[in-house]
Design an enzyme around this catalytic site. Structure first.
Site, PDB file in Angstrom:
ATOM      1  N   GLN A 134       0.827  -1.200   0.000  1.00  0.00           N
ATOM      2  CA  GLN A 134       0.000   0.000   0.000  1.00  0.00           C
ATOM      3  C   GLN A 134       0.869   1.260   0.000  1.00  0.00           C
ATOM      4  OE1 GLN A 134      -3.578   0.280   0.141  1.00  0.00           O
ATOM      5  NE2 GLN A 134      -2.938   2.329  -0.453  1.00  0.00           N
ATOM      6  N   ASP A 229      -7.239   6.605   7.439  1.00  0.00           N
ATOM      7  CA  ASP A 229      -7.459   5.162   7.295  1.00  0.00           C
ATOM      8  C   ASP A 229      -8.673   4.809   8.152  1.00  0.00           C
ATOM      9  OD1 ASP A 229      -7.208   2.428   6.824  1.00  0.00           O
ATOM     10  OD2 ASP A 229      -5.436   2.158   8.094  1.00  0.00           O
ATOM     11  N   CYS A 270      -6.279   4.728   1.975  1.00  0.00           N
ATOM     12  CA  CYS A 270      -5.953   3.458   1.328  1.00  0.00           C
ATOM     13  C   CYS A 270      -7.210   2.674   0.948  1.00  0.00           C
ATOM     14  CB  CYS A 270      -5.064   2.624   2.239  1.00  0.00           C
ATOM     15  SG  CYS A 270      -5.770   2.340   3.879  1.00  0.00           S
ATOM     16  N   ARG A 298      -2.167   0.386  -6.890  1.00  0.00           N
ATOM     17  CA  ARG A 298      -1.857  -0.900  -6.260  1.00  0.00           C
ATOM     18  C   ARG A 298      -1.464  -1.916  -7.336  1.00  0.00           C
ATOM     19  NH1 ARG A 298      -3.794  -2.189  -1.248  1.00  0.00           N
ATOM     20  NH2 ARG A 298      -2.282  -3.872  -1.478  1.00  0.00           N
TER      21      ARG A 298
END
Ligand code: CP
Ligand code: NVA
Length: 314
Positions: A134, A229, A270, A298
């Protein structure tokens, strides 16, 4: 050839990270991957999952297909590593079949044991200590958006006893970037001592200033990148949700917090995200958000990570 693993971003040097990022950018530009379609011909990646995933699973599997190889999805949700047989036996057997092993697990010890016993490279697809794929993807995205890594400040908001936070801290330290971590003043939600010590050691050389603060407005001040996050990472019991929401709400990335950052600041997450929790819908769906470019990367960067670990990134 020495077997390299990716258990956390600091397994790689800055130069290696930059080479991977640049190679990823090169492959991304070759829209049909025409030059790369046979790079992983007859190669197999085993992907062991103890937790759910959309992005990680689909991008790794697609990446293997695009490079001519094959990815095996292997769920261990109901059969944890090290129960029916030792992790050593799992790693030894799998190494006889496949060219790489990737795993998403609960405990860092499981990744370390896999890496210590595997005869092929091991990739951490997330544990309780790191999420290196990530963060390499995030830094590719930062490079694409900001041009380079010079004089940047990244601020993280929310749960900071957290895999993503830890690897962001390591990567900022490696790249000489400044970072504020805005979290409740509570050890349950703050970075672990081991990580603070590791980044202090790296920062001695790179002169990064990495601070833990308890005020979102302070962290946002002068920030080039605001990063959030999930407040409910995979595996956190539902009963904790109410308390977490109460504690983390002062660290939500919203319009007021964003207005305190640089005018050209970008917002990253993310994913998966929950609008109204770690960020408002206005922010994640707004003009400063780059979360879907980030998610796309990614795919590209993981292909470069695989080629690097197999020693064929040329
Ligand atoms: N960001 C990320 O790792 O997403 P998944 O949990 O969907 O794989
Ligand atoms: N911290 C989050 C990251 C998800 C990609 C989790 O562990 O669930």
């Amino acid at each position: 050839m020495e077997i390299r693993n990716l258990t956390k971003v600091s397994d790689f040097t800055r130069e290696e990270c930059e080479n991977i990022i640049d190679y990823s950018i090169k492959m991304k530009a070759d829209k049909f991957n025409s030059k790369y379609t046979s790079k992983l011909s007859h190669k197999t990646l085993l992907m062991i999952f103890a937790k759910p995933s959309l992005r990680t699973r689909v991008s790794f599997e697609t990446g293997m297909t695009q490079l001519g190889g094959h990815g095996i999805f292997y769920s261990i949700k109901d059969s944890p590593l090290g129960i029916k047989e030792t992790i050593q036996d799992t790693a030894k057997c799998a190494s006889r079949y496949v060219d790489l092993i990737a795993a998403r697990v609960f405990k860092r010890k499981d990744i370390q044991d896999l890496a210590a016993n595997s005869d092929v490279p091991v990739i951490n697809m997330l544990d309780d200590f790191a999420h290196p794929c990530q963060i390499l993807c995030d830094f590719q995205t930062i490079k694409e958006k900001k041009g380079n890594f010079d004089n940047l400040k990244l601020s993280f908001f929310g749960d900071s006893y957290n895999n993503v936070t830890y690897d962001l801290m390591r990567m900022c330290a490696i790249f000489g970037m400044n970072m504020d971590i805005a979290c409740p003043n509570d050890p349950r939600y703050s970075p672990e001592k081991e990580v603070l010590e590791e980044i202090a050691e790296i920062s001695k050389k790179t002169r990064s200033v990495i601070r833990v603060v308890h005020d979102a407005m302070e962290a946002a001040k002068g920030a080039d990148i605001l990063y959030a996050d999930s407040w409910m990472s995979y595996g956190i019991p539902k009963e904790e949700e109410d308390e977490r929401v109460k504690l983390f709400m002062p660290f939500q990335v919203n319009a007021k917090v964003m207005a305190n950052a640089k005018s050209d600041a970008i917002f990253m997450n993310c994913l998966p995200a929950k609008r109204g929790y770690e960020e408002t819908a206005e922010i994640i769906d707004g003009p400063q958000s780059i979360v879907f470019d980030q998610a796309e990367n990614r795919l590209h960067v993981q292909k470069a990570i695989i080629l690097f670990l197999l020693g064929i990134m040329d």
